[in-house]
Scaffold this motif. Sequence first.
Motif, short mmCIF file in Angstrom:
data_model
loop_
_atom_site.label_atom_id
_atom_site.label_comp_id
_atom_site.label_asym_id
_atom_site.label_seq_id
_atom_site.Cartn_x
_atom_site.Cartn_y
_atom_site.Cartn_z
N SER A 32 -17.34 12.48 -1.07
CA SER A 32 -16.61 11.96 -2.32
C SER A 32 -15.59 12.93 -2.86
CB SER A 32 -16.95 10.39 -2.61
OG SER A 32 -17.74 11.04 -3.99
N ALA A 33 -15.65 13.48 -3.55
CA ALA A 33 -14.97 14.67 -4.54
C ALA A 33 -13.96 14.95 -3.31
CB ALA A 33 -15.97 15.78 -4.87
N VAL A 34 -14.02 15.57 -2.23
CA VAL A 34 -12.81 16.56 -0.89
C VAL A 34 -12.19 14.94 -0.87
CG1 VAL A 34 -13.23 17.10 0.91
CG2 VAL A 34 -14.80 17.53 0.00
N LEU A 35 -13.04 13.83 -0.66
CA LEU A 35 -11.88 12.79 -0.45
C LEU A 35 -10.86 12.21 -2.03
CD1 LEU A 35 -13.57 10.03 1.48
CD2 LEU A 35 -12.08 11.79 2.30
N LEU A 36 -11.24 12.28 -2.66
CA LEU A 36 -10.89 12.35 -4.29
C LEU A 36 -9.71 13.78 -4.30
CD1 LEU A 36 -13.27 10.65 -6.27
CD2 LEU A 36 -11.27 9.16 -5.46
N VAL A 37 -9.83 14.57 -4.61
CA VAL A 37 -8.80 15.75 -3.86
C VAL A 37 -7.84 15.19 -3.38
CG1 VAL A 37 -8.51 18.00 -4.13
CG2 VAL A 37 -10.65 17.70 -5.55
N LEU A 38 -8.44 14.76 -2.10
CA LEU A 38 -7.04 14.90 -1.21
C LEU A 38 -5.99 13.47 -1.68
CD1 LEU A 38 -8.97 15.03 1.74
CD2 LEU A 38 -7.73 16.62 0.72
N ALA A 39 -6.82 12.84 -1.84
CA ALA A 39 -6.68 11.14 -2.90
C ALA A 39 -5.32 11.69 -3.79
CB ALA A 39 -7.14 10.57 -3.21
N ALA A 40 -5.74 13.54 -4.67
CA ALA A 40 -4.75 13.14 -5.78
C ALA A 40 -4.15 14.04 -5.36
CB ALA A 40 -5.20 14.79 -6.45
N LEU A 41 -3.71 14.49 -3.79
CA LEU A 41 -2.54 15.03 -3.38
C LEU A 41 -1.91 13.67 -2.66
CD1 LEU A 41 -4.63 18.02 -2.33
CD2 LEU A 41 -3.28 18.34 -4.22
N ALA A 42 -2.20 12.99 -2.70
CA ALA A 42 -1.13 12.24 -2.20
C ALA A 42 -1.93 10.37 -1.97
CB ALA A 42 -1.69 11.61 -0.20
N ALA A 43 -0.76 10.53 -3.71
CA ALA A 43 -1.99 9.14 -4.41
C ALA A 43 -0.61 7.70 -4.33
CB ALA A 43 -1.73 9.52 -6.09
N PRO A 44 0.51 8.34 -3.95
CA PRO A 44 1.34 7.46 -3.56
C PRO A 44 1.22 6.87 -2.58
CG PRO A 44 2.82 9.46 -4.06
CD PRO A 44 1.73 9.61 -3.46
N LEU A 45 0.30 7.22 -1.39
CA LEU A 45 -0.61 6.46 -0.56
C LEU A 45 -1.56 5.81 0.04
CD1 LEU A 45 -0.17 9.40 2.56
CD2 LEU A 45 1.76 8.22 1.94
N LEU A 46 -2.01 5.61 -1.27
CA LEU A 46 -3.02 4.26 -1.85
C LEU A 46 -2.21 3.18 -2.29
CD1 LEU A 46 -5.43 7.41 -3.67
CD2 LEU A 46 -5.57 6.27 -1.04
N ASP A 47 -1.34 2.83 -2.37
CA ASP A 47 -1.11 1.65 -2.80
C ASP A 47 -0.18 1.04 -1.24
OD1 ASP A 47 -0.43 2.30 -5.30
OD2 ASP A 47 1.50 3.28 -5.42
N GLY A 48 -0.57 -0.37 -0.82
CA GLY A 48 -0.34 -0.82 -0.09
C GLY A 48 -1.32 -2.49 -0.13
N GLN A 49 -0.49 -3.18 0.38
CA GLN A 49 -1.66 -4.01 1.07
C GLN A 49 -3.16 -3.70 1.81
OE1 GLN A 49 0.51 -7.21 2.85
NE2 GLN A 49 -1.47 -9.26 2.33
N ILE A 50 -3.51 -3.49 2.50
CA ILE A 50 -4.23 -3.33 3.61
C ILE A 50 -5.10 -2.21 2.64
CG2 ILE A 50 -4.39 -1.49 5.70
CD1 ILE A 50 -3.09 -4.39 6.64
N ALA A 51 -4.17 -1.07 1.94
CA ALA A 51 -5.65 -0.19 0.41
C ALA A 51 -6.27 -1.64 -0.10
CB ALA A 51 -4.42 0.51 -0.03
N GLN A 52 -4.92 -2.25 -0.13
CA GLN A 52 -6.21 -2.96 -1.43
C GLN A 52 -7.00 -4.42 -0.69
OE1 GLN A 52 -2.51 -5.38 -3.07
NE2 GLN A 52 -2.39 -3.64 -4.21
N GLY A 53 -6.84 -4.54 0.61
CA GLY A 53 -7.63 -5.13 1.46
C GLY A 53 -8.97 -4.12 2.13
N LEU A 54 -8.62 -3.57 2.05
CA LEU A 54 -9.55 -2.04 1.83
C LEU A 54 -10.84 -1.59 0.92
CD1 LEU A 54 -11.05 -0.81 4.32
CD2 LEU A 54 -9.45 1.85 2.89
N VAL A 55 -10.16 -1.86 -0.63
CA VAL A 55 -10.83 -1.82 -1.40
C VAL A 55 -11.32 -3.76 -1.59
CG1 VAL A 55 -11.38 -1.40 -4.32
CG2 VAL A 55 -9.39 -0.42 -2.34
#
Length: 387
Positions: A82-105
């Motif tokens: 999870s730490a590695v995934l969240l560091v990658l998320a920090a580098l690509a934060a804009p890609l985490l928005d959207g309807q599909i991502a919200q459905g995944l959560v």
Amino acid sequence: MLREFTVLGLTSFGGPVAHLGYFRERLVLRRRWITEQGYGELVALAQFLPGPASSQVGFALGVHRAGVLGGLAAFLAFTLPSAVLLVLAALAAPLLDGQIAQGLVAGLKVVAVAVVAHAVWGMARTLTPDLRRGLIALGAALAVLLVGTGWAQIAAIALGAVAGLVLCRAGVESMSDRLSIPISRVVGAACLAVFAVLLLGLPVLAVLAPSQPVAVADAFFRAGALVFGGGHVVLPLLETAVVGPGWVSSEQFLAGYGAAQAVPGPLFTFAAYLGATIAPGAEGLLLAAIALVAIFVPGSLLMVGVLPFWGALQSRPSVRAIVRGANAAVVGILAAALYDPVMTSALVDVSTIGLAVVCTVLLIVVRVPVWAIVIIGAGGGMLLSAF
């Protein structure tokens, strides 16, 4: 050891309460590394100590299985994915928005409902087999739900322990399955001393030798050392630590929190995201590593410090009675957490309620593996968001 906790680190969605369910399913029921009673004791002890409760339980399971090195292996395997995934998320934060991502959560939150319900059901049958312990569990659940703070959990376990001492002394079993803790008291005392030195010394060092790495280590160590209950309880402390001084914007903080909901493993790995966000490039990666270590070290030091003394006390009949009451209180706390925040945040409409019922039935009745429930829940959440 590494394989088991790596699998858990890659599949344990849903927050600390759900993680305890995953641990129980894989290591208590399937692998039989520890008895249900011993597992309940570790959960109760972790609730007493500040820090990330599920990570402390995982660390203690590793220590029980293979000593301090086993604890470190369990911690790294459970935390790094999870730490590695969240560091990658920090580098690509804009890609985490959207309807599909919200459905995944949303789908992963539903999975947490099924996993926690399974854990509560299984632990209740073992740890609250009579009316007295059932009433202790009920009282603990009501106390946590009515008060609604991290301190309420500690108070509920403390009151459950007192009730156990009074009500659960009859028929206390001998400790033929005494929990094995391969740590000496000297090592335990040394860890407690190191914890105290770091807690008091890091703020002084941050003043005498000001630098970004030292300031980050101080802020995240204090967050890990002063929060009880773990999980979402640490968020206010982290927001004060990083948003207050302007290291991270409020928007970045909330985006990282959303990302933390979509990855497996402990929520405390949110620290890695924040560290990587504070500065760009290599410096950000360094700060991510510092923040990650600093927030987990306090809980690990406390667990190693307390376990040797716990091992010496647990064979006494009075202590066993206290543990009975504390374990019953833990069941009540898990039941309260199943309702709030797990169910209240996940079951927002008829479709999520239906998905939760399907996942719960598949897990408890059909006995579908947990990893398959994760896939079903996540896929179902994305399908619901699409339609």
